[in-house]
Motif scaffolding. Structure first.
Motif, PDB file in Angstrom:
ATOM      1  N   LEU A  96      11.137   6.218  -6.360  1.00 47.29           N
ATOM      2  CA  LEU A  96      12.447   5.003  -6.754  1.00 47.29           C
ATOM      3  C   LEU A  96      11.799   4.803  -4.788  1.00 47.29           C
ATOM      4  O   LEU A  96      11.729   3.285  -5.279  1.00 47.29           O
ATOM      5  N   LEU A  97      11.070   5.245  -4.224  1.00 45.93           N
ATOM      6  CA  LEU A  97      10.863   4.818  -3.205  1.00 45.93           C
ATOM      7  C   LEU A  97       9.598   3.817  -3.446  1.00 45.93           C
ATOM      8  O   LEU A  97       8.985   2.574  -2.896  1.00 45.93           O
ATOM      9  N   THR A  98       8.310   4.157  -4.853  1.00 48.93           N
ATOM     10  CA  THR A  98       7.261   2.452  -5.255  1.00 48.93           C
ATOM     11  C   THR A  98       8.741   1.729  -5.895  1.00 48.93           C
ATOM     12  O   THR A  98       8.193   0.249  -5.340  1.00 48.93           O
ATOM     13  N   PHE A  99       9.738   1.634  -5.574  1.00 46.37           N
ATOM     14  CA  PHE A  99      10.551   0.471  -6.358  1.00 46.37           C
ATOM     15  C   PHE A  99      10.970   0.190  -5.028  1.00 46.37           C
ATOM     16  O   PHE A  99      11.175  -1.388  -4.959  1.00 46.37           O
ATOM     17  N   ALA A 100      11.437   0.679  -4.216  1.00 44.84           N
ATOM     18  CA  ALA A 100      12.132  -0.216  -3.100  1.00 44.84           C
ATOM     19  C   ALA A 100      10.878  -0.889  -2.640  1.00 44.84           C
ATOM     20  O   ALA A 100      10.604  -1.577  -1.897  1.00 44.84           O
ATOM     21  N   ILE A 106       9.832  -3.927  -4.274  1.00 49.16           N
ATOM     22  CA  ILE A 106      10.946  -5.561  -3.001  1.00 49.16           C
ATOM     23  C   ILE A 106      10.426  -5.235  -1.849  1.00 49.16           C
ATOM     24  O   ILE A 106      10.935  -6.870  -2.122  1.00 49.16           O
ATOM     25  N   GLY A 107      10.581  -4.413  -1.106  1.00 53.20           N
ATOM     26  CA  GLY A 107      10.338  -4.670   0.590  1.00 53.20           C
ATOM     27  C   GLY A 107       8.827  -5.537   0.669  1.00 53.20           C
ATOM     28  O   GLY A 107       8.783  -6.732   1.594  1.00 53.20           O
ATOM     29  N   GLY A 147       1.098  -0.965  -0.180  1.00 53.35           N
ATOM     30  CA  GLY A 147       0.127   0.040   0.223  1.00 53.35           C
ATOM     31  C   GLY A 147       0.967   0.673   0.052  1.00 53.35           C
ATOM     32  O   GLY A 147       0.038   2.176  -0.402  1.00 53.35           O
ATOM     33  N   ALA A 148       1.440   1.647   0.367  1.00 53.45           N
ATOM     34  CA  ALA A 148       3.264   2.223   0.585  1.00 53.45           C
ATOM     35  C   ALA A 148       3.363   2.939  -0.790  1.00 53.45           C
ATOM     36  O   ALA A 148       3.492   3.466  -1.000  1.00 53.45           O
ATOM     37  N   GLY A 149       4.097   1.122  -1.103  1.00 55.01           N
ATOM     38  CA  GLY A 149       3.978   1.675  -2.302  1.00 55.01           C
ATOM     39  C   GLY A 149       3.379   1.622  -3.487  1.00 55.01           C
ATOM     40  O   GLY A 149       3.471   2.772  -4.141  1.00 55.01           O
ATOM     41  N   VAL A 150       1.984   1.724  -3.416  1.00 53.32           N
ATOM     42  CA  VAL A 150       0.959   2.029  -4.162  1.00 53.32           C
ATOM     43  C   VAL A 150       0.834   4.015  -3.899  1.00 53.32           C
ATOM     44  O   VAL A 150       0.233   4.455  -4.844  1.00 53.32           O
TER      45      VAL A 150
END
Length: 299
Positions: free
Chosen positions: A230-234, A237-238, A182-185
């Motif tokens: 960049l945070l989305t990509f991380a 992966i997370g 959800g954080a990535g979205v």
């Protein structure tokens, strides 16, 4: 669901050129930008597959899809209604009111909201309890521009409800993995919404609308969008780590990174080019995510 003025999650052309009048159903689907359900639905389905560790039951799958469609329809209609007069002043959205009447939009808003709550109630007790909160959050996004310029993040939060809700539908609880997803979205949506919002810079400044792009300027807004992706990509992966996904999932990451990189080249295109690029790149990101999750869980 879409942004308050700039339609990044419901991309369309400028003014009357973005409107294709047809039959009543065609006009309604244009109003709510139904075709752009593809942005959030794959993340919800991916979370559902991971939570089920394979195929979910047909009943849960159909109910989750129903919740997605009803919730997004309600959110889009609420957004249209609250911005009805504002959209008519924006040359890019001025013809939107021709699609359906305001009264019809109000009726469909009530029906779609009720449909969402009923579908959530049919899943499990927790989804039923959380359904009103989910509706409140996705409706709240549409009014945020009246007191904050951070509307892009509230849009991201509204779409992030989808994978978290799908996980709860299958597992009956909230875990770390869907929260990370959800954080990535949130970061993904806020990033592409910032890029798309640069098109309305002049209109937002002229109308005195609270806008992060107006506050930061176009150049800094685009840099912030890069950081968010960049945070989305991380986060993707997370999510793989938290959900204990295998190598097949991680092999999809270069494709997603390439699509995100491509998206940051679109500001040099004209409006029609931006619309095409945004739909293609964002649909690609979500589709690759879903495919990677399915391949990992079904092989």
């Amino acid at each position: 669901m879409d942004t308050n003025r700039h339609e990044s999650s419901g991309l369309e052309g400028s003014g009357a050129k973005g409107i294709r009048l047809g039959g009543p159903m065609s006009r309604f689907l244009q109003l709510i930008r139904f075709s752009h359900t593809i942005f959030a639905l794959p993340f919800a389905l991916g979370a559902l597959v991971v939570a089920a560790n394979g195929w979910p039951s047909l009943r849960i799958l159909l109910l989750v899809v129903a919740c997605m469609v009803f919730a997004r329809t309600a959110a889009m209609l609420f957004n249209r209604l609250i911005d009805w007069s504002l959209d008519q002043r924006n040359p890019r959205t001025a013809s939107r009111h021709l699609l359906v009447s305001k009264r019809a939009a109000q009726v469909f808003l009530v029906l779609s909201s009720a449909g969402f709550v009923l579908a959530a109630a049919a899943i499990n007790r927790l989804t039923f309890i959380l359904a009103p909160l989910a509706l409140a959050l996705i409706f709240f996004y549409s009014v945020t521009k009246r007191f904050t310029s951070a509307t892009h993040f509230f849009l991201g939060l509204a779409l992030a409800i989808a994978p978290i809700g799908a996980w709860i539908a299958e597992a009956g609880r909230i875990d770390l993995a869907p929260i990370v997803l959800g954080a990535g979205v949130i970061c993904w949506v806020a990033g592409f919404d910032l890029i798309y919002a640069t098109q309305d810079y002049d209109f937002d400044r002229r109308e005195g609308i609270r806008s992060l792009v107006v506050n930061l300027g176009i150049a800094r807004s685009l840099r912030l969008a890069q950081l968010l992706h960049l945070l989305t990509f991380a986060a993707l992966i997370g999510f793989g780590l938290a959900a204990k996904l295998g190598a097949l999932y991680y092999w999809s990451m270069p494709l997603i990174a390439a699509a995100l990189f491509y998206e940051h080249k679109t500001q040099k295109l004209d409006l029609a080019g931006i619309n095409r690029a945004f739909f293609q790149s964002n649909a690609f990101v979500s589709a690759v995510f879903l495919l990677a999750v399915c391949v990992d869980r079904f092989t």
